[in-house]
Design a protein around this motif. Structure first.
Motif, PDB file in Angstrom:
ATOM      1  N   ASP A  25      -2.294   9.401   3.988  1.00  0.00           N
ATOM      2  CA  ASP A  25      -1.655   8.509   4.946  1.00  0.00           C
ATOM      3  C   ASP A  25      -0.528   7.798   4.203  1.00  0.00           C
ATOM      4  O   ASP A  25      -0.776   6.934   3.356  1.00  0.00           O
ATOM      5  CB  ASP A  25      -2.673   7.496   5.478  1.00  0.00           C
ATOM      6  CG  ASP A  25      -2.054   6.452   6.398  1.00  0.00           C
ATOM      7  OD1 ASP A  25      -0.829   6.514   6.633  1.00  0.00           O
ATOM      8  OD2 ASP A  25      -2.790   5.572   6.863  1.00  0.00           O
ATOM      9  N   TRP A  26       0.704   8.143   4.498  1.00  0.00           N
ATOM     10  CA  TRP A  26       1.837   7.614   3.743  1.00  0.00           C
ATOM     11  C   TRP A  26       2.007   6.105   3.885  1.00  0.00           C
ATOM     12  O   TRP A  26       2.696   5.483   3.088  1.00  0.00           O
ATOM     13  CB  TRP A  26       3.123   8.320   4.169  1.00  0.00           C
ATOM     14  CG  TRP A  26       3.219   9.747   3.705  1.00  0.00           C
ATOM     15  CD1 TRP A  26       2.269  10.459   3.027  1.00  0.00           C
ATOM     16  CD2 TRP A  26       4.321  10.633   3.890  1.00  0.00           C
ATOM     17  NE1 TRP A  26       2.721  11.730   2.771  1.00  0.00           N
ATOM     18  CE2 TRP A  26       3.967  11.867   3.287  1.00  0.00           C
ATOM     19  CE3 TRP A  26       5.555  10.516   4.502  1.00  0.00           C
ATOM     20  CZ2 TRP A  26       4.827  12.966   3.286  1.00  0.00           C
ATOM     21  CZ3 TRP A  26       6.425  11.610   4.501  1.00  0.00           C
ATOM     22  CH2 TRP A  26       6.057  12.818   3.895  1.00  0.00           C
ATOM     23  N   GLU A  27       1.386   5.533   4.882  1.00  0.00           N
ATOM     24  CA  GLU A  27       1.498   4.088   5.075  1.00  0.00           C
ATOM     25  C   GLU A  27       0.388   3.325   4.347  1.00  0.00           C
ATOM     26  O   GLU A  27       0.427   2.101   4.258  1.00  0.00           O
ATOM     27  CB  GLU A  27       1.431   3.756   6.571  1.00  0.00           C
ATOM     28  CG  GLU A  27       2.562   4.342   7.399  1.00  0.00           C
ATOM     29  CD  GLU A  27       3.836   3.518   7.337  1.00  0.00           C
ATOM     30  OE1 GLU A  27       3.948   2.661   6.430  1.00  0.00           O
ATOM     31  OE2 GLU A  27       4.714   3.723   8.183  1.00  0.00           O
ATOM     32  N   SER A  28      -0.602   4.033   3.840  1.00  0.00           N
ATOM     33  CA  SER A  28      -1.742   3.368   3.210  1.00  0.00           C
ATOM     34  C   SER A  28      -1.407   2.913   1.782  1.00  0.00           C
ATOM     35  O   SER A  28      -0.786   3.652   1.016  1.00  0.00           O
ATOM     36  CB  SER A  28      -2.942   4.328   3.159  1.00  0.00           C
ATOM     37  OG  SER A  28      -3.969   3.793   2.335  1.00  0.00           O
ATOM     38  N   SER A  31      -2.706   5.461  -0.784  1.00  0.00           N
ATOM     39  CA  SER A  31      -2.203   6.835  -0.775  1.00  0.00           C
ATOM     40  C   SER A  31      -1.849   7.286  -2.194  1.00  0.00           C
ATOM     41  O   SER A  31      -1.322   6.502  -2.994  1.00  0.00           O
ATOM     42  CB  SER A  31      -0.968   6.931   0.113  1.00  0.00           C
ATOM     43  OG  SER A  31      -0.356   8.201  -0.023  1.00  0.00           O
ATOM     44  N   GLN A  34       3.204   7.070  -2.996  1.00  0.00           N
ATOM     45  CA  GLN A  34       3.661   5.757  -2.561  1.00  0.00           C
ATOM     46  C   GLN A  34       5.184   5.744  -2.421  1.00  0.00           C
ATOM     47  O   GLN A  34       5.904   6.312  -3.240  1.00  0.00           O
ATOM     48  CB  GLN A  34       3.245   4.687  -3.569  1.00  0.00           C
ATOM     49  CG  GLN A  34       1.734   4.479  -3.672  1.00  0.00           C
ATOM     50  CD  GLN A  34       1.182   3.757  -2.461  1.00  0.00           C
ATOM     51  OE1 GLN A  34       1.771   2.796  -1.968  1.00  0.00           O
ATOM     52  NE2 GLN A  34       0.035   4.226  -1.967  1.00  0.00           N
ATOM     53  N   GLU A 148      12.909  -1.909   3.125  1.00  0.00           N
ATOM     54  CA  GLU A 148      11.881  -1.591   4.127  1.00  0.00           C
ATOM     55  C   GLU A 148      12.452  -0.700   5.226  1.00  0.00           C
ATOM     56  O   GLU A 148      11.753   0.172   5.751  1.00  0.00           O
ATOM     57  CB  GLU A 148      11.301  -2.866   4.719  1.00  0.00           C
ATOM     58  CG  GLU A 148      10.387  -3.629   3.776  1.00  0.00           C
ATOM     59  CD  GLU A 148       9.171  -2.813   3.347  1.00  0.00           C
ATOM     60  OE1 GLU A 148       8.715  -1.929   4.110  1.00  0.00           O
ATOM     61  OE2 GLU A 148       8.680  -3.056   2.227  1.00  0.00           O
ATOM     62  N   ARG A 151      12.653   2.747   3.760  1.00  0.00           N
ATOM     63  CA  ARG A 151      11.292   3.295   3.683  1.00  0.00           C
ATOM     64  C   ARG A 151      10.816   3.777   5.058  1.00  0.00           C
ATOM     65  O   ARG A 151      10.253   4.866   5.176  1.00  0.00           O
ATOM     66  CB  ARG A 151      10.338   2.241   3.134  1.00  0.00           C
ATOM     67  CG  ARG A 151       8.884   2.688   2.976  1.00  0.00           C
ATOM     68  CD  ARG A 151       8.038   1.567   2.376  1.00  0.00           C
ATOM     69  NE  ARG A 151       6.681   2.015   2.125  1.00  0.00           N
ATOM     70  CZ  ARG A 151       5.690   1.979   3.028  1.00  0.00           C
ATOM     71  NH1 ARG A 151       5.934   1.497   4.252  1.00  0.00           N
ATOM     72  NH2 ARG A 151       4.486   2.420   2.720  1.00  0.00           N
ATOM     73  N   ARG A 152      11.069   2.965   6.082  1.00  0.00           N
ATOM     74  CA  ARG A 152      10.640   3.342   7.426  1.00  0.00           C
ATOM     75  C   ARG A 152      11.354   4.595   7.900  1.00  0.00           C
ATOM     76  O   ARG A 152      10.747   5.501   8.476  1.00  0.00           O
ATOM     77  CB  ARG A 152      10.888   2.182   8.390  1.00  0.00           C
ATOM     78  CG  ARG A 152      10.407   2.451   9.817  1.00  0.00           C
ATOM     79  CD  ARG A 152       8.905   2.525   9.867  1.00  0.00           C
ATOM     80  NE  ARG A 152       8.424   2.912  11.190  1.00  0.00           N
ATOM     81  CZ  ARG A 152       7.433   3.775  11.401  1.00  0.00           C
ATOM     82  NH1 ARG A 152       6.817   4.366  10.398  1.00  0.00           N
ATOM     83  NH2 ARG A 152       7.047   4.050  12.616  1.00  0.00           N
ATOM     84  N   ILE A 155       9.879   7.709   5.964  1.00  0.00           N
ATOM     85  CA  ILE A 155       8.531   8.103   6.394  1.00  0.00           C
ATOM     86  C   ILE A 155       8.578   8.777   7.761  1.00  0.00           C
ATOM     87  O   ILE A 155       7.904   9.786   7.997  1.00  0.00           O
ATOM     88  CB  ILE A 155       7.589   6.889   6.387  1.00  0.00           C
ATOM     89  CG1 ILE A 155       7.263   6.481   4.940  1.00  0.00           C
ATOM     90  CG2 ILE A 155       6.300   7.186   7.149  1.00  0.00           C
ATOM     91  CD1 ILE A 155       6.423   5.225   4.816  1.00  0.00           C
TER      92      ILE A 155
END
Length: 276
Positions: A25-28, A31, A34, A148, A151-152, A155
């Motif tokens: 899970d790339w958001e975890s 993970s 990272q 951020e 990053r968003r 992903i």
């Protein structure tokens, strides 16, 4: 691919690690892969994709949204207002202006692609034949949120968006679910210049490589061209890889050599293997 060429761990441990990458899970925060959202605006702005997405979001903020056409595209006036501010390769911009009397959203693929990713990322939303920023989109426009936002966008682009929409010429559905593994292998072998020719054999899982090769139906098809279309060119637009020779052609081909960038090393991390 020999596992001992990459990691001083047992074959069993390496296979377990690959399985974790495949299902991560790339958001975890736990993970094995990272993505670090602490980039500055200047660092994130090296990426043409980031610049175009942020330009689109800023224009929506300034114009308090944009009307959509009957087919659901951005209207021509909005496209015209943003065109000069988009980061486009010079040959592409010249061709665009030469062949189009009136420019629509679908004529400007980098803008359309940024809009699609921003929608999937829930940074914008459609409402009554208009498109507007969401609260999340507005918040991520702040300069101190650039990392951020980057990053968003990353992903969503590689993890949620269907890469075949951007490269529909050959269908390799097994490739995208294995991107975590590909990124790990690139992280280990492409810290210095490495030829693109033969790269598929080094970074793709065997079944993915076989599926990719099965799509090569014409004599001029190369596996490197397909890998570039799916992955290398998008990674380059995010400035996570670079090619050795600077040419007007923006894409990566089998004659190039590539390496990961400083931005890659700031953004992508594999905590379990970082000391290896």
């Amino acid at each position: 691919m020999k596992t001992d060429a990459l990691d001083p761990i047992s074959s069993f441990q390496y296979k377990t690690f690959l399985d974790e990458l495949l299902y991560a899970d790339w958001e975890s925060p736990f993970s094995p892969l990272q993505f670090i959202g602490r980039l500055t605006l200047a660092e994130a702005s090296r990426s043409t994709f980031f610049l175009n997405a942020r330009c689109f979001l800023k224009a929506l903020a300034e114009q308090k949204g944009a009307s959509l056409t009957a087919t659901g595209n951005l209207n021509r006036a909005f496209v015209a207002s943003i065109l000069d501010h988009l980061n486009l390769d010079k040959p592409y911009r010249e061709m665009l202006l030469k062949i189009n009397k009136a420019i629509n959203e679908m004529d400007v693929w980098p803008l359309h692609l940024a809009r699609v990713i921003c929608e999937i990322a829930k940074l914008v939303q459609k409402r009554k034949k208009q498109i507007h920023l969401t609260p999340a989109g507005r918040a991520l426009l702040a300069g101190d949120q650039a990392g951020e936002l980057y990053r968003r966008l990353f992903i969503v682009y590689f993890g949620e968006f269907d890469l075949r929409y951007d490269f529909h010429l050959r269908d390799v559905p097994a490739l995208q679910p294995t991107i975590g593994v590909i990124l790990h292998r690139l992280d280990r072998i492409a810290r210095d210049w490495i030829p693109v020719r033969g790269l598929c054999d080094q970074v793709l899982l065997e079944n993915v490589h076989e599926e990719l090769r099965a799509t090569m139906v014409y004599q001029y098809d190369t596996e490197e061209w397909i890998l570039a279309g799916y992955l290398l060119n998008p990674l380059r637009r995010f400035v996570l890889i670079e090619k050795q020779k600077k040419t007007e052609w923006p894409g990566v081909d089998e004659k190039d050599s590539i390496r990961t960038t400083e931005l890659w090393r700031k953004f992508i991390s594999f905590p379990q293997t970082q000391n290896n």
